[in-house]
Design a protein around this motif. Sequence first.
Motif, PDB file in Angstrom:
ATOM      1  N   SER A  16       2.224 105.496  48.601  1.00  0.00           N
ATOM      2  CA  SER A  16       2.583 104.107  48.303  1.00  0.00           C
ATOM      3  C   SER A  16       3.714 104.058  47.277  1.00  0.00           C
ATOM      4  O   SER A  16       4.682 103.306  47.434  1.00  0.00           O
ATOM      5  CB  SER A  16       1.377 103.340  47.754  1.00  0.00           C
ATOM      6  N   TYR A  17       3.599 104.864  46.233  1.00  0.00           N
ATOM      7  CA  TYR A  17       4.643 104.834  45.206  1.00  0.00           C
ATOM      8  C   TYR A  17       5.953 105.413  45.728  1.00  0.00           C
ATOM      9  O   TYR A  17       7.028 104.977  45.305  1.00  0.00           O
ATOM     10  CB  TYR A  17       4.182 105.556  43.943  1.00  0.00           C
ATOM     11  N   PHE A  71       4.931 108.620  38.223  1.00  0.00           N
ATOM     12  CA  PHE A  71       6.237 108.382  38.842  1.00  0.00           C
ATOM     13  C   PHE A  71       7.261 107.957  37.791  1.00  0.00           C
ATOM     14  O   PHE A  71       8.415 108.395  37.812  1.00  0.00           O
ATOM     15  CB  PHE A  71       6.110 107.282  39.908  1.00  0.00           C
ATOM     16  N   ALA A 128      -2.019 106.787  46.771  1.00  0.00           N
ATOM     17  CA  ALA A 128      -1.170 106.473  45.613  1.00  0.00           C
ATOM     18  C   ALA A 128       0.193 107.143  45.767  1.00  0.00           C
ATOM     19  O   ALA A 128       1.242 106.498  45.586  1.00  0.00           O
ATOM     20  CB  ALA A 128      -1.851 106.931  44.322  1.00  0.00           C
ATOM     21  N   LEU A 154       1.263 105.596  39.089  1.00  0.00           N
ATOM     22  CA  LEU A 154       2.467 104.831  38.749  1.00  0.00           C
ATOM     23  C   LEU A 154       3.101 105.399  37.471  1.00  0.00           C
ATOM     24  O   LEU A 154       4.326 105.591  37.396  1.00  0.00           O
ATOM     25  CB  LEU A 154       2.117 103.353  38.561  1.00  0.00           C
ATOM     26  N   ALA A 187       5.966 113.243  43.397  1.00  0.00           N
ATOM     27  CA  ALA A 187       6.497 112.367  44.447  1.00  0.00           C
ATOM     28  C   ALA A 187       6.658 113.112  45.766  1.00  0.00           C
ATOM     29  O   ALA A 187       7.642 112.951  46.470  1.00  0.00           O
ATOM     30  CB  ALA A 187       7.838 111.757  44.012  1.00  0.00           C
ATOM     31  N   LEU A 246       7.647 102.769  47.166  1.00  0.00           N
ATOM     32  CA  LEU A 246       8.084 101.764  46.182  1.00  0.00           C
ATOM     33  C   LEU A 246       9.167 102.293  45.235  1.00  0.00           C
ATOM     34  O   LEU A 246       9.527 101.613  44.271  1.00  0.00           O
ATOM     35  CB  LEU A 246       6.876 101.291  45.362  1.00  0.00           C
ATOM     36  N   ILE A 247       9.673 103.477  45.505  1.00  0.00           N
ATOM     37  CA  ILE A 247      10.704 104.060  44.625  1.00  0.00           C
ATOM     38  C   ILE A 247      11.897 103.117  44.402  1.00  0.00           C
ATOM     39  O   ILE A 247      12.375 102.979  43.277  1.00  0.00           O
ATOM     40  CB  ILE A 247      11.127 105.455  45.138  1.00  0.00           C
ATOM     41  N   ILE A 294      10.574 100.935  41.685  1.00  0.00           N
ATOM     42  CA  ILE A 294      10.113 101.544  40.425  1.00  0.00           C
ATOM     43  C   ILE A 294      11.294 102.103  39.619  1.00  0.00           C
ATOM     44  O   ILE A 294      11.358 101.935  38.402  1.00  0.00           O
ATOM     45  CB  ILE A 294       9.100 102.685  40.713  1.00  0.00           C
TER      46      ILE A 294
END
Lengths: 113, 383
Positions: free
Chosen positions: B179-180, B301, B176, B298, B153, B183-184, B187
């Motif tokens: 973006s993730y 993460f 990726a 994903l 991350a 989106l933490i 997620i």
Amino acid sequence: MIQGPLSPVEAVMVALSGFVIVFLMLALLWGVIIVVSRIVGGVEKKAAPVAAASQPAAAPVAAPAAAPAPAAAAPQVVLEGVDETQAACVMAIVSHETGIPLDQLVFKSIKAV
Amino acid sequence: MQFSFIGALEEILAGSGFAALFSDPRSLVMILIAFVLLFLGIGKKFEPLLLVPIAFGILLANFPLTGLLNAPANGASPGMLWVFYQGVEHAIYPSLIFLGIGAMTDFGPLIARPSSLLLGAAAQLGIFAAFLMALALGFAPNVAASIGIIGGADGPTAILVTSRLAADYLPAIAIAAYSYMALIPLIQPPLMRALTTKKEREIKMEQLRPVSKTEKIVFPIAVATVVILLIPDTAPLIGMLMLGNLFRECGVTDRLSDTAQNTLCNIVTIFLGLSVGCKAVAEKFLTMETIKIIVLGLIAFMFSTIGGLLFGKIMCKLSGGKVNPLIGSAGVSAVPMAARVSQVEGQKANPANFLLMHAMGPNVAGVIGSAVAAGFLLKVFGA
């Protein structure tokens, strides 16, 4: 180092080794931080009495500069259902949000709702 | 010689980018992807500081006939984006971003509770889990290592490792990772609630001890010395991270600290974003492998979050219930977003809970942990 394909066992070994090395390295840093903190703490403790001993001579000059002394002069805040830490947080947040310095704010009571 | 206006117009159009665009429709798809990413960055505010330059880099790189990516050959000047990309290829930009991160980071919570370092280590689980899964899906080991690092991350770390091990996959992996990271807040919370009990989430942690200025000054020097001597491949990241932090803490380099945090970091972010985006050309990006990378990212993460949470539970048990396991999920780097998620979830369980400073310890430990993991992967799979 590794250029070709990995067998499943080798792959698992690499992954495990990597994870363990990260753990070991950060555990080592934990130890380093503790050692550094102890050394620094020891040095600062030794330095503190020396500083304190030299303070009385400077005190008469310093005293007028320390005029505001808000903690001593401030009225006692009544805390209801909150401890001192929470009260300090509330005061800091209010000061931050309103933009008014803490020494210009007067809190009469802080009550949990 | 006969001149015809229509003929000249036809010639201009035939030699234009519009004509070339339709010769390879994949470029059109890439341009559409760039538009979508621009929308996500600007409209949805997904890591806009990086996603906007990345998306624009994709746009520029996929316009035909620009020569922006041309390497110098036969005395011709190189393309502008080719020049920018040298900063990624030689690990300059990620290291300079780490300088800025170091200057922005307060390691005080970590120094006050150094056991947080273990949470930062546990939250690197996703790196190695995704590495194994990528191998199982048929990726080469060096590519699998680059995919795995998404689980750290940490954008600059992912870019550094990928540029060294699998440069062709850089855009997919960087997109990726960023973006993730954005989106933490989506997620992590379901995993946090699934893996902890309400009682655990309600735990209020003791106030951290004050950390002296001297400790904060010695910390970056000690960490750089120990880590770089043990794993020299971490030198670009850890070295710059700790130099930035020293600028911040030493008290005599305020101007340098300010420049590293703001001006330099912003300038490098522009170059980094454009450089990453410009590698996203159709023939390398529009593949099934990109989709696999997005899915594996994903999973990485999620595993990192799980690793941190499970170790948080262990620490909770060992400390007799003094550690709230929610701070474990902050061990994935993503500073300070992951720590904020811990704070929000902790406060949902107990409105009097203030976990932010406690979560900052594992959060910054995660930055060091992912840099160490990157150093390990570079050592094992580097040339």
